[in-house]
Design an enzyme around this catalytic site. Structure first.
Site, PDB file in Angstrom:
ATOM      1  N   GLY A 170      30.970  50.474 -11.568  1.00  0.00           N
ATOM      2  CA  GLY A 170      32.232  49.732 -11.474  1.00  0.00           C
ATOM      3  C   GLY A 170      32.015  48.392 -10.823  1.00  0.00           C
ATOM      4  O   GLY A 170      30.891  47.884 -10.780  1.00  0.00           O
ATOM      5  N   ASN A 171      33.082  47.788 -10.328  1.00  0.00           N
ATOM      6  CA  ASN A 171      32.954  46.516  -9.611  1.00  0.00           C
ATOM      7  C   ASN A 171      34.089  46.385  -8.600  1.00  0.00           C
ATOM      8  O   ASN A 171      34.911  47.285  -8.458  1.00  0.00           O
ATOM      9  CB  ASN A 171      32.905  45.335 -10.593  1.00  0.00           C
ATOM     10  CG  ASN A 171      34.153  45.284 -11.452  1.00  0.00           C
ATOM     11  OD1 ASN A 171      35.247  45.045 -10.948  1.00  0.00           O
ATOM     12  ND2 ASN A 171      33.998  45.545 -12.750  1.00  0.00           N
ATOM     13  N   TYR A 172      34.144  45.253  -7.914  1.00  0.00           N
ATOM     14  CA  TYR A 172      35.055  45.102  -6.775  1.00  0.00           C
ATOM     15  C   TYR A 172      36.464  44.639  -7.144  1.00  0.00           C
ATOM     16  O   TYR A 172      37.263  44.350  -6.262  1.00  0.00           O
ATOM     17  CB  TYR A 172      34.468  44.097  -5.777  1.00  0.00           C
ATOM     18  CG  TYR A 172      33.158  44.530  -5.178  1.00  0.00           C
ATOM     19  CD1 TYR A 172      33.100  45.649  -4.354  1.00  0.00           C
ATOM     20  CD2 TYR A 172      31.988  43.823  -5.425  1.00  0.00           C
ATOM     21  CE1 TYR A 172      31.897  46.048  -3.787  1.00  0.00           C
ATOM     22  CE2 TYR A 172      30.787  44.221  -4.873  1.00  0.00           C
ATOM     23  CZ  TYR A 172      30.746  45.332  -4.046  1.00  0.00           C
ATOM     24  OH  TYR A 172      29.575  45.724  -3.487  1.00  0.00           O
ATOM     25  N   SER A 173      36.787  44.537  -8.419  1.00  0.00           N
ATOM     26  CA  SER A 173      38.127  44.031  -8.769  1.00  0.00           C
ATOM     27  C   SER A 173      39.205  44.986  -8.268  1.00  0.00           C
ATOM     28  O   SER A 173      39.113  46.200  -8.444  1.00  0.00           O
ATOM     29  CB  SER A 173      38.242  43.861 -10.287  1.00  0.00           C
ATOM     30  OG  SER A 173      39.575  43.549 -10.619  1.00  0.00           O
ATOM     31  N   ALA A 178      37.920  42.695 -14.856  1.00  0.00           N
ATOM     32  CA  ALA A 178      36.478  42.569 -14.675  1.00  0.00           C
ATOM     33  C   ALA A 178      35.863  43.759 -15.418  1.00  0.00           C
ATOM     34  O   ALA A 178      35.797  44.865 -14.885  1.00  0.00           O
ATOM     35  CB  ALA A 178      36.123  42.597 -13.195  1.00  0.00           C
TER      36      ALA A 178
END
Ligand code: PMT
Length: 399
Positions: free
Chosen positions: A207-210, A275
């Protein structure tokens, strides 16, 4: 939106009148000029001095000022106002307003005014539920007034139920939303927001930090401007404030692609703020991958579809497609490249090199590039204000 607006705040005799002091403070802070008009019984709850100090104007309550005999013109006052808020509105004032009982300065001003009227009822739960209150509120609605529904909670009587005046912050929000130009009325706006999760096994993902803050701010702004709004949302904790915003929840990039393609068909404007993970594991392990002694698992990745580029290919001439570019280097040239390679009409560049910009923050700093070759850089602002800049630019470039 409230800067320079003339607001009459009608305060009536209920315990929630103490919250109206905060309301005056917030309105003044937002740049409004506030004239407080109190009913005689309101003065039993809060001294007029509190309101005159906070608003910077003498409170009006009687038809005549006692010591000078000066007539307070309800007609002039009504014409001065850009909006009237009655907060708190008691059952008695609601009844008088609904039936034209003009026996005090506030109701007389209300009857003379041409400005939009917002009513925030506050009373005990049984009074609120009484058929006469319900009928009077329906009547007031049918005259075009706006009712700011009371919340449920503990009331002055210590009973629990519906009847608490809406919080001052929310009343100010309703009022400032009202003054936003409805320049997206009749348009459908679709926004992708948040991260995507690409599953590795039942407990892990890529995943990512969005956080979805930027995408949800865009959705709120579009709804404020009158659009019908859908967010195709990855997993986020934020929730929309406007109940009119539709959410389609997805997890992976593939799910986001499917939902975005469906929603895009009848959209006028689409903004790709999510994102999206560029890669996903090529294999999903349906049992938790165990930690083996000497073996380090290797996860092979496959490329995810590019949602923005897919919609760029499917776009009809009347549709306006906006992308975001999140960069760490060569920002401008990367953004321009994405604008053209994905067939976008506009791209919003934010760089992780700018502090306060990008993931998770309440602020962002953007440069907007349009496909006519122009660009504009904006200062660091709240994500709400950035959303307003983005829609202003979309509307300008569609003219
Ligand atoms: O959610 P917040 O915490 O508020 O953070 C906001 C944000 C930083 C996520 C947002 O402002 C932002 O920059 N979103 C785009 C992030 C991104 O993926 O940028 P990119 O440069 O990698 O992608 C370019 C464009 O293609 C984007 O519009 C992206 O949505 C889209 N894309 C990318 C990859 C992919 N597989 N499909 C896509 O549609």
């Amino acid at each position: 939106m409230l800067k320079g607006k003339h607001i009459i705040l009608g305060v009536t005799g209920g315990i929630a009148a103490y919250k109206s002091a905060t309301l005056v403070r917030l309105l003044v802070k937002a740049g409004a000029e506030v004239q407080v008009v109190m009913t005689p019984s309101a003065k039993q709850f809060v001294a007029p001095l509190t309101f005159s100090t906070l608003s910077g104007k003498p409170v009006i309550s009687e038809f005549f000022t006692a010591n000078t005999g000066q007539w307070n013109s309800h007609v002039d006052l009504g014409l001065w106002a850009d909006a009237i808020i009655i907060a708190p509105a008691t059952a008695s004032t609601i009844g008088k307003m609904a039936n034209g009982v003009a026996d005090n300065m506030l109701v007389t001003t209300y009857l003379s005014a041409k400005a939009p009227v917002f009513i925030a009822p506050a009373m005990d739960l049984d009074m609120m539920a009484h058929p006469s209150t319900t009928r009077n509120l329906e009547l007031l609605k049918s005259y075009g007034n706006h009712i700011i529904e009371p919340a449920s909670g503990e009331l002055a009587s210590h009973l629990i139920g519906k009847g608490r005046m809406e919080e001052p912050e929310n009343i100010v929000r309703v009022l400032s939303d009202f003054f936003v130009p409805k320049d997206l009325e009749g348009k459908k706006v679709m926004i992708t927001a948040g991260p995507t999760y690409e599953k590795i096994d039942p407990v892990r993902f890529i995943g990512n930090y969005s956080t979805g803050k930027m995408g949800y701010a865009l959705a709120e702004e579009a709804a404020r401007r009158g659009a019908s709004v859908t967010i195709v949302s990855g997993p986020v904790a934020v929730k929309p404030q406007s109940s009119d915003i539709r959410i389609v929840s997805v997890q992976s990039a593939r799910e986001m692609l499917d939902a975005a393609q469906k929603e895009f068909v009848d959209s006028d404007i689409a903004i790709m703020c999510a994102a999206v993970a560029d890669y996903a594991p090529d294999h999903y392990a349906d049992k938790k991958i165990k930690r083996e002694k000497d073996e380090i698992p290797v996860i092979k990745l496959v490329k995810n579809p590019d949602i923005a580029a897919t919609l760029g290919k499917e776009k009809n001439p009347h549709q306006y497609l906006v992308g975001f570019a999140l960069e760490t280097d060569s920002e401008q040239s990367n953004a321009r490249h994405k604008l053209h390679s994905k067939n976008l009409d506009m791209i919003v560049l934010n760089s992780l090199r700018d502090s306060g910009a990008g993931f998770g923050t309440d602020t962002n700093k953007v440069t907007i590039f349009t496909n006519d070759g122009s660009s504009e850089s904006f200062d660091l602002k709240s994500k709400d204000r950035v959303a307003a800049d983005i829609f202003d630019t979309i509307i300008k470039s569609q003219k």
